[in-house]
Enzyme design. Sequence first.
Site, PDB file in Angstrom:
ATOM      1  N   TYR A 193      10.727   3.401 -10.635  1.00 41.95           N
ATOM      2  CA  TYR A 193      11.400   4.134  -9.557  1.00 41.95           C
ATOM      3  C   TYR A 193      12.886   4.275  -9.910  1.00 41.95           C
ATOM      4  O   TYR A 193      13.449   5.365  -9.882  1.00 41.95           O
ATOM      5  CB  TYR A 193      11.217   3.375  -8.236  1.00 41.95           C
ATOM      6  N   SER A 209       5.396   1.486   3.474  1.00 46.00           N
ATOM      7  CA  SER A 209       6.739   1.064   3.789  1.00 46.00           C
ATOM      8  C   SER A 209       6.829  -0.090   4.777  1.00 46.00           C
ATOM      9  O   SER A 209       7.523  -0.020   5.792  1.00 46.00           O
ATOM     10  CB  SER A 209       7.554   2.258   4.269  1.00 46.00           C
ATOM     11  N   ASP A 244      12.281   6.242   4.454  1.00 44.96           N
ATOM     12  CA  ASP A 244      11.414   5.267   5.122  1.00 44.96           C
ATOM     13  C   ASP A 244      12.087   4.702   6.373  1.00 44.96           C
ATOM     14  O   ASP A 244      11.459   4.528   7.419  1.00 44.96           O
ATOM     15  CB  ASP A 244      11.061   4.112   4.170  1.00 44.96           C
ATOM     16  N   ALA A 253       0.835  -1.206   0.000  1.00 43.93           N
ATOM     17  CA  ALA A 253       0.000   0.000   0.000  1.00 43.93           C
ATOM     18  C   ALA A 253       0.866   1.251   0.000  1.00 43.93           C
ATOM     19  O   ALA A 253       0.352   2.349  -0.021  1.00 43.93           O
ATOM     20  CB  ALA A 253      -0.926  -0.003   1.202  1.00 43.93           C
TER      21      ALA A 253
HETATM   22  C1  GLA Z   1       9.597   5.050  -1.809  1.00 42.56           C
HETATM   23  C2  GLA Z   1      11.060   5.003  -1.365  1.00 42.56           C
HETATM   24  C3  GLA Z   1      11.435   6.252  -0.570  1.00 42.56           C
HETATM   25  C4  GLA Z   1      11.031   7.518  -1.310  1.00 42.56           C
HETATM   26  C5  GLA Z   1       9.585   7.438  -1.787  1.00 42.56           C
HETATM   27  C6  GLA Z   1       9.179   8.603  -2.665  1.00 42.56           C
HETATM   28  O1  GLA Z   1       8.747   4.966  -0.713  1.00 42.56           O
HETATM   29  O2  GLA Z   1      11.289   3.847  -0.590  1.00 42.56           O
HETATM   30  O3  GLA Z   1      12.821   6.238  -0.300  1.00 42.56           O
HETATM   31  O4  GLA Z   1      11.905   7.764  -2.384  1.00 42.56           O
HETATM   32  O5  GLA Z   1       9.338   6.246  -2.513  1.00 42.56           O
HETATM   33  O6  GLA Z   1       9.118   9.775  -1.926  1.00 42.56           O
END
Ligand code: GLA
Length: 388
Positions: free
Chosen positions: A223, A127, A173, A124
Site C-alpha cells: 500500500y 475497515s 474509511d 477482511a
Molecule cells: C484502504 C485505506 C483507504 C483506501 C483504500 C483503497 O482501505 O485505508 O484509505 O486507500 O485502502 O481504496
Amino acid sequence: MDTTALMAPFTERYGESPEPPRLFFAPGRINLIGGHTDYSGGLVLPCAVRLGTYVAARRRADRQLHFASLDDELTCDVSLDEPFEPRGSAWVDFPLGVADQLLRRGVDLPGMELLFAGDLPREAGLSSSASLELAAAVAMNTLAGADLAMDELVRLAHAAENEFVGLQCGIMDQFAAGFGREGCALLLNCSTLQQRQVPLPLSGHRLIIADTGKARELASSKYNERVEEVREVELALIGVLEAPSLSRLTPGRLAENLERIPTETLRRRARHVVSENSRVMQAVQALMAADLPAFGALMFASHESLSRDYEVSCAELDTLVEAARAAEGVLGSRMMGGGFGGCTISLVREDAAETFMRDAGEAFRAAFGRDAVFHPAETGDGAREIER
Ligand code: GLA
C-alpha cells in the site's frame, strides 16, 4: 451485537460506580467504487455498514486511561501526564492515537475507562481500524464534554492512524465511519472534503461481501509503495497539475501529458487513478438514474483497472470477480479496500443471490482448496452514542 453483553464485563473489569458507563458505536465500511483514489485527493463512494465497534466508557476521578477489549487480551493503562508511546501493531494504538490527537488539539481529557467489542470480521478489508478510531473518538469527545464536530473527529482519527499508528492511509474509511447513513452511499471528494449522500436505489438487489480469508501480510508495505508511486507521478507532472494532486487530472489531460511520466508502470498507475475518478462520477449518475446495470458495469471496470493497471489485486480476488461475471443476476463486482487479499463487493439480484454464493463459493474452493466467506452487507449509520 447485543450491547447488554458489554455491561457485565465492564463492571467485572472496572468495578461498580454511581456513574453508569455510556455506550458508543462506530461502523465499518464497504466501498462501492473509487479504489485507491483517496490518497491522491480523488473521489470515493463508500457506505457505512451495520457492523462495527462498540465501546462502553466512563470517566474516572484520577488521571489514568484504561483500554480493554472483549476481542483481544492486550490491555493498556496509561497516565494522561506522560507522553504516549505506540505499542506497535497492537489494537490499543488506535484508541491511544486518538487520545493523543485529542490532547494535541487542546482537549482536556479526564481519566477514563473504556471496554471495546466489535462484530466486524477482522482483516477482511471492512475497515475495523477506522471503526475502532471513530468509536474511541466519539466516546472520549463526549466524556470530555469537548463538543468537537464530527468532521474534526474524522480528521483527527485519520491523523492518529497516519502519525501514531504509522499507516499512510487515505481519509475515506474515517469519513465513512463518521458520516455514513443507512440506505445511502457517501460521495466524498478527498481534495476538498466536500461530501454528499447519494441514496441507493437497491430495490430487489443486494450487496454481497465475499471474503477471501487471505492474510494481508504484505498489504501495508505494498500500500505504501503505491502511495509513493502516486507521489512520483505527481512530481513528474508538476506544472501540469494546477494542484499537487493526480486526481485533479481529466483523462484527456493525462493522455496529452503521458510522456512526462517516466516509466510504463507509473503511467499505468496514473491511468488507474484518473479513470477511476471518472468512473465514480459516472457511477453517481447511474445511481441517480436508478440504472443499476450501468452502475454494475462500472464496478467490473473498476476491478479490471485495479487489477491490471494498479496491480493491487491477487488470484483470490480475481477468481471471485470472474465467478461473479459468469454468474446469472450479478450486475457488478470488484475488490475493495487496500487489496492483496481482503474481500470483494458484488451487486446481485436478490433472487440470484443464493446461486451466486454457491457457484462462486465452488469456483473459489476448486482453485484454492478452502472456502471464501459470503456476507450480505447492510448499510447503516455513522458513529454515535447509543441510548440505553
Ligand atoms: C484502504 C485505506 C483507504 C483506501 C483504500 C483503497 O482501505 O485505508 O484509505 O486507500 O485502502 O481504496
